[in-house]
Design an enzyme around this catalytic site. Structure first.
Site, mmCIF file in Angstrom:
data_model
loop_
_atom_site.group_PDB
_atom_site.id
_atom_site.type_symbol
_atom_site.label_atom_id
_atom_site.label_comp_id
_atom_site.label_asym_id
_atom_site.label_seq_id
_atom_site.Cartn_x
_atom_site.Cartn_y
_atom_site.Cartn_z
ATOM 1 C CE LYS A 74 16.202 -22.773 9.202
ATOM 2 N NZ LYS A 74 17.168 -21.684 9.354
ATOM 3 N NE ARG B 39 -1.594 -1.179 3.607
ATOM 4 C CZ ARG B 39 -1.785 -1.272 4.902
ATOM 5 N NH1 ARG B 39 -2.990 -1.160 5.397
ATOM 6 N NH2 ARG B 39 -0.778 -1.473 5.728
ATOM 7 C CG HIS C 212 9.408 -23.831 11.679
ATOM 8 N ND1 HIS C 212 9.158 -23.600 10.346
ATOM 9 C CD2 HIS C 212 9.344 -22.618 12.280
ATOM 10 C CE1 HIS C 212 8.956 -22.304 10.159
ATOM 11 N NE2 HIS C 212 9.058 -21.686 11.315
ATOM 12 C CG ASP D 60 8.052 -25.182 7.601
ATOM 13 O OD1 ASP D 60 9.146 -24.652 7.900
ATOM 14 O OD2 ASP D 60 7.342 -25.769 8.424
ATOM 15 C CG HIS D 61 11.953 -20.304 6.994
ATOM 16 N ND1 HIS D 61 10.995 -19.964 7.912
ATOM 17 C CD2 HIS D 61 13.123 -20.298 7.671
ATOM 18 C CE1 HIS D 61 11.560 -19.778 9.076
ATOM 19 N NE2 HIS D 61 12.847 -19.970 8.973
HETATM 20 P P1 NAP Z 1 5.175 -6.917 7.656
HETATM 21 O O1 NAP Z 1 6.533 -6.397 7.902
HETATM 22 O O2 NAP Z 1 4.039 -6.432 8.506
HETATM 23 O O3 NAP Z 1 4.821 -6.651 6.116
HETATM 24 C C1 NAP Z 1 3.530 -6.776 5.605
HETATM 25 C C2 NAP Z 1 3.527 -6.337 4.161
HETATM 26 O O4 NAP Z 1 2.183 -6.376 3.688
HETATM 27 C C3 NAP Z 1 4.019 -4.919 3.958
HETATM 28 O O5 NAP Z 1 4.722 -4.844 2.748
HETATM 29 C C4 NAP Z 1 2.712 -4.137 3.873
HETATM 30 O O6 NAP Z 1 3.008 -2.985 3.174
HETATM 31 C C5 NAP Z 1 1.853 -5.112 3.114
HETATM 32 N N1 NAP Z 1 0.420 -4.880 3.308
HETATM 33 C C6 NAP Z 1 -0.244 -4.771 4.468
HETATM 34 N N2 NAP Z 1 -1.568 -4.565 4.250
HETATM 35 C C7 NAP Z 1 -1.719 -4.532 2.894
HETATM 36 C C8 NAP Z 1 -2.831 -4.368 2.047
HETATM 37 N N3 NAP Z 1 -4.082 -4.162 2.519
HETATM 38 N N4 NAP Z 1 -2.632 -4.396 0.719
HETATM 39 C C9 NAP Z 1 -1.389 -4.594 0.206
HETATM 40 N N5 NAP Z 1 -0.287 -4.772 0.963
HETATM 41 C C10 NAP Z 1 -0.460 -4.726 2.293
HETATM 42 O O7 NAP Z 1 5.130 -8.499 7.743
HETATM 43 P P2 NAP Z 1 6.335 -9.517 7.461
HETATM 44 O O8 NAP Z 1 7.088 -9.714 8.728
HETATM 45 O O9 NAP Z 1 7.077 -9.110 6.257
HETATM 46 O O10 NAP Z 1 5.551 -10.868 7.208
HETATM 47 C C11 NAP Z 1 4.801 -11.125 6.030
HETATM 48 C C12 NAP Z 1 4.141 -12.492 6.178
HETATM 49 O O11 NAP Z 1 5.138 -13.478 6.318
HETATM 50 C C13 NAP Z 1 3.265 -12.604 7.423
HETATM 51 O O12 NAP Z 1 2.194 -13.457 7.159
HETATM 52 C C14 NAP Z 1 4.178 -13.246 8.435
HETATM 53 O O13 NAP Z 1 3.493 -13.967 9.425
HETATM 54 C C15 NAP Z 1 4.987 -14.162 7.537
HETATM 55 N N6 NAP Z 1 6.304 -14.486 8.064
HETATM 56 C C16 NAP Z 1 7.199 -13.519 8.369
HETATM 57 C C17 NAP Z 1 8.445 -13.855 8.835
HETATM 58 C C18 NAP Z 1 9.481 -12.802 9.153
HETATM 59 O O14 NAP Z 1 10.594 -13.202 9.505
HETATM 60 N N7 NAP Z 1 9.188 -11.536 9.033
HETATM 61 C C19 NAP Z 1 8.788 -15.193 9.007
HETATM 62 C C20 NAP Z 1 7.860 -16.182 8.664
HETATM 63 C C21 NAP Z 1 6.620 -15.806 8.200
HETATM 64 P P3 NAP Z 1 2.210 -1.617 3.329
HETATM 65 O O15 NAP Z 1 2.072 -1.309 4.763
HETATM 66 O O16 NAP Z 1 3.064 -0.667 2.556
HETATM 67 O O17 NAP Z 1 0.922 -1.868 2.655
#
Ligand code: NAP
Length: 482
Positions: free
Chosen positions: A175, A42, A233, A170-171
């Protein structure tokens, strides 16, 4: 021109893992020359601002010696950005327009957003004609918070993407050491004859973290350790450890065998939850010599969420009859470590006697974090003349993956997975029946806790969980491998 569409492109996962992984693949010539990477979110960014964000991510997360200016420029030139709120269906037409002619041809899509956005995203993609029969979709965890919600997500995905084009991440499966577990088991004659109840006494799987909540407060407090770590995991590690030899190393054969293990897991339910599971929540303490707050204080309120769980599991099949699989994970534990610990049975009779001749059973330790190592602990004779009787000592046969293969770069798990998504190989992705098998087992445990009114026992940050977790194994004469 082919496109990889990255939803959530401004998020933490994209910046820390996905963009650096794609850069790594590009540097090794593994991305198709004509692949364009289109980020969406967004945030009000244009192409240039997104390219700047990506360049900053590479700087933050890639070793400086790999950041050759020409390699960075080549990668950055692939990037585009389309501003899109996935909950606004009309905005998907702009995305379609930005993808140019035949936008769905060879389209690869990666959803790195909250799962609550998967449904609207998929509907938006379909309405804009971006779900052709060549399109592949990768999804990040968490895929639901229980079996019902996971089914709802899978149903929404299945309305548009058949299972063969759905790539659930599942990352851990990306590995090296996890794949090495398969190489070790099925590429060597040494282990498999012993890999069963006759040869193995028990298995321990530990995923320990030193960190606390780390800003993921509301997500974690709703999930807890069981759903955050064990459901995905740790059950994948268990399934790969316990599975039968697949017919071949392909997606159907490997995943068929993993599903059989998940189906063979003995339920931990209202009868057995009190004896086969321990839950804990950290209080104040010290980790790495630094004082840290307790969970409730970090969260700002009291909570019944478990930050630690230990389980005694059984795989009810011929191979693993009566072999316990102890699982343990938690936050604010003394060390950061992920390992599979396999204790073999003792020799049937010792020919050695005397004070220095006690025998330890062999152990195989497959460590994923902090370093990727495989260690086999064996009994050896201590050097010396031994006039008072032979002296034996347990010693490691070590294979340090970084040392043994010093000529190959250590890759991010997502590199493997992104490459497999582009190549269309789902072997290292999680099939629907696996996810649902995992949730079925996890839901029964949670129901068992609720039925018995079990709430987390306190443990001090920097310790290995509540003392009851030690009791869980000690009752069986087993000590956790710390
Ligand atoms: P994050 O930092 O909160 O990023 C979320 C992303 O979604 C941002 O780019 C946000 O950008 C976008 N977004 C949010 N609402 C939106 C909407 N209505 N339309 C379009 N884009 C939208 O989350 P994250 O940590 O990267 O994690 C992403 C997913 O991966 C989650 O499901 C999380 O559980 C999973 N995950 C993350 C990790 C990790 O290490 N971070 C590990 C395993 C799994 P804007 O705010 O600019 O829209």
């Amino acid at each position: 021109m082919k496109s990889l569409l990255l939803f959530g492109a401004t998020g933490d996962l994209a910046r820390r893992m996905l963009l650096p992984s794609l850069f790594g693949l590009d540097g090794d010539g593994l991305l198709p020359d004509d692949l364009r990477i289109v980020g969406t979110a967004r945030s009000d960014l244009g192409d240039d601002a997104f390219k700047a964000l990506a360049a900053a991510s590479l700087k933050d997360f890639i070793e400086p010696e790999r950041l050759k200016p020409e390699a960075v420029a080549k990668f950055i030139a692939r990037l585009r950005y389309v501003r899109l709120d996935v909950s606004a269906p009309d905005q998907f037409m702009a995305l379609r327009d930005a993808l140019g002619e035949s936008p769905a041809d060879g389209l690869r899509i990666f959803l790195s957003t909250a799962p609550s956005l998967f449904g609207p995203t998929i509907a938006g993609l379909a309405s804009a004609g971006l779900t052709g029969d060549q399109t592949r979709l990768a999804l990040e965890k968490p895929l639901g918070h229980d079996l019902a919600s996971s089914r709802a997500i899978n149903d929404a995905v299945a309305t548009v993407f058949p299972e063969s084009r759905t790539f659930r991440i599942d990352h851990y499966l990306g590995k090296e050491t996890v794949q090495n577990l398969l190489a070790l088991r099925f590429g060597n004659a040494l282990f498999e004859p012993l890999w069963n109840a006759q040869g193995i006494d028990h298995v321990q799987i530990t995923v320990s973290e030193t960190v606390g909540l780390e800003g993921r407060m509301s997500f974690y407090d709703e999930a807890g350790a069981l759903r955050d770590m064990v459901q995905n995991h740790m059950l994948q590690l268990l399934a790969l450890t316990a599975m039968e030899p697949p017919a071949r190393f392909d997606a159907a054969s490997v995943r068929d065998e993993k599903v059989k293990v998940l189906r063979s897991l003995r339920p931990i339910d209202s009868l057995t939850a009190p004896t086969h599971s321990v839950i804990g929540q950290y209080g104040a303490g010290a980790v790495g010599g630094q004082p840290v707050k307790g969970y409730a204080e970090e969260l700002g309120r009291a909570s019944n969420t478990e930050t630690f769980v230990a389980l005694k599991a059984h795989v009810d099949n011929w191979r693993w009859r009566s072999v316990p699989f102890y699982l343990r994970t938690g936050k604010r534990l003394p060390t950061r470590s992920t390992e599979i610990f396999i204790q073999f049975r003792a020799v049937p009779h010792s020919i050695f006697s005397g004070p220095g001749a006690a025998l330890q059973p062999n152990k195989l330790i497959i460590r994923l974090q902090p370093e990727e190592t495989i260690t086999l602990r064996v009994m050896l004779k201590e050097p010396g003349l031994d006039r008072a009787g032979v002296r034996l000592r347990e010693a490691p046969l070590d294979i340090s993956i970084p040392n043994a293969f010093a000529d190959s770069r250590r890759r991010i798990a997502y590199e493997r997975l992104l490459l497999d998504l582009l190549d269309g190989d789902p072997t290292l992705f999680v099939r629907r029946d696996e996810v649902e098998g995992q949730w079925t087992w996890i839901d029964a445990i949670r129901a068992g806790w609720a039925a018995n009114g079990m709430t987390p026992k306190p443990y001090a940050a920097g310790t290995w969980g509540p003392s009851a977790a030690i009791g869980l194994t000690e009752r069986d004469g087993v000590t956790w491998h710390d």
